[in-house]
Design a protein around this motif. Sequence first.
Motif, PDB file in Angstrom:
ATOM      1  N   LEU A   1     -11.888 -16.484  33.353  1.00 22.61           N
ATOM      2  CA  LEU A   1     -10.915 -16.357  34.432  1.00 22.61           C
ATOM      3  C   LEU A   1     -11.258 -15.167  35.323  1.00 22.61           C
ATOM      4  CD1 LEU A   1      -8.330 -17.614  35.562  1.00 22.61           C
ATOM      5  CD2 LEU A   1      -7.044 -16.040  34.117  1.00 22.61           C
ATOM      6  N   VAL A   2     -11.681 -14.073  34.713  1.00 21.03           N
ATOM      7  CA  VAL A   2     -12.095 -12.894  35.476  1.00 21.03           C
ATOM      8  C   VAL A   2     -13.299 -13.242  36.352  1.00 21.03           C
ATOM      9  CG1 VAL A   2     -13.075 -10.568  35.292  1.00 21.03           C
ATOM     10  CG2 VAL A   2     -11.152 -11.223  33.835  1.00 21.03           C
ATOM     11  N   LEU A   3     -14.277 -13.933  35.788  1.00 22.85           N
ATOM     12  CA  LEU A   3     -15.456 -14.339  36.557  1.00 22.85           C
ATOM     13  C   LEU A   3     -15.059 -15.265  37.708  1.00 22.85           C
ATOM     14  CD1 LEU A   3     -18.541 -14.019  36.642  1.00 22.85           C
ATOM     15  CD2 LEU A   3     -18.685 -16.083  35.252  1.00 22.85           C
ATOM     16  N   ASP A   4     -14.135 -16.176  37.453  1.00 23.29           N
ATOM     17  CA  ASP A   4     -13.627 -17.037  38.528  1.00 23.29           C
ATOM     18  C   ASP A   4     -12.997 -16.202  39.637  1.00 23.29           C
ATOM     19  OD1 ASP A   4     -14.342 -19.629  37.764  1.00 23.29           O
ATOM     20  OD2 ASP A   4     -12.589 -19.860  36.470  1.00 23.29           O
ATOM     21  N   GLY A   5     -12.235 -15.179  39.256  1.00 23.56           N
ATOM     22  CA  GLY A   5     -11.606 -14.293  40.236  1.00 23.56           C
ATOM     23  C   GLY A   5     -12.642 -13.541  41.064  1.00 23.56           C
ATOM     24  N   ILE A   6     -13.683 -13.050  40.406  1.00 19.97           N
ATOM     25  CA  ILE A   6     -14.758 -12.346  41.107  1.00 19.97           C
ATOM     26  C   ILE A   6     -15.458 -13.291  42.076  1.00 19.97           C
ATOM     27  CG2 ILE A   6     -17.014 -11.264  40.795  1.00 19.97           C
ATOM     28  CD1 ILE A   6     -15.854 -10.135  38.119  1.00 19.97           C
ATOM     29  N   PHE A   7     -15.730 -14.504  41.632  1.00 22.85           N
ATOM     30  CA  PHE A   7     -16.368 -15.476  42.517  1.00 22.85           C
ATOM     31  C   PHE A   7     -15.452 -15.859  43.674  1.00 22.85           C
ATOM     32  CE2 PHE A   7     -19.440 -17.239  39.069  1.00 22.85           C
ATOM     33  CZ  PHE A   7     -20.232 -16.115  39.224  1.00 22.85           C
ATOM     34  N   TRP A   8     -14.130 -15.907  43.437  1.00 25.27           N
ATOM     35  CA  TRP A   8     -13.187 -16.215  44.502  1.00 25.27           C
ATOM     36  C   TRP A   8     -13.268 -15.135  45.578  1.00 25.27           C
ATOM     37  CZ3 TRP A   8      -9.058 -14.105  47.048  1.00 25.27           C
ATOM     38  CH2 TRP A   8      -8.299 -14.974  47.826  1.00 25.27           C
ATOM     39  N   ILE A   9     -13.304 -13.881  45.147  1.00 23.90           N
ATOM     40  CA  ILE A   9     -13.418 -12.763  46.095  1.00 23.90           C
ATOM     41  C   ILE A   9     -14.735 -12.864  46.864  1.00 23.90           C
ATOM     42  CG2 ILE A   9     -13.802 -10.245  46.238  1.00 23.90           C
ATOM     43  CD1 ILE A   9     -10.875 -10.877  45.914  1.00 23.90           C
ATOM     44  N   ALA A  10     -15.827 -13.156  46.153  1.00 23.17           N
ATOM     45  CA  ALA A  10     -17.142 -13.254  46.800  1.00 23.17           C
ATOM     46  C   ALA A  10     -17.178 -14.385  47.824  1.00 23.17           C
ATOM     47  CB  ALA A  10     -18.228 -13.460  45.745  1.00 23.17           C
TER      48      ALA A  10
END
Length: 143
Positions: free
Chosen positions: A38-47
């Motif tokens: 979920l954290v990685l998904d959040g980081i990718f969302w920001i990117a």
Amino acid sequence: METSLARNLISDEEWAFFERFILAARAPNGRKATNHRLVLDGIFWIARTGAPWRDLPGEFGKWSSVYRQFRRWTLAGLWEDIMDALNQSGAVPSALQMIDSTVIRAHHQAAGAKGGLHDRVSAVLEVALRPRSTSSSMHTGFP
């Protein structure tokens, strides 16, 4: 029916690739594991969106927690390890290039208007150091 933004952003196959790097970068500090996917998904969302961290949807967790984990992974060299593995695997076409804006530098003359950065900083300080109120000694011309 409303679907969750945070659900299934990366495929299981993609997660399997990233998971091994994330687990290797984890520091054994005895803290409860977070939902790294979920954290990685959040980081990718920001990117993908270019949005500020504070605008991260709550479905990814607290923005500050996601940012803190991103920072930890950055300091641990996670992203470099992932890029090296992708380059070595041949999974990414050689014509595909990535530009990381954190390493792009402008010439020092591009920092501002005539006079450069020093004059702008001096002007800001001058405005910031002006008195916010007037003292009684400044009103000598009034009755």
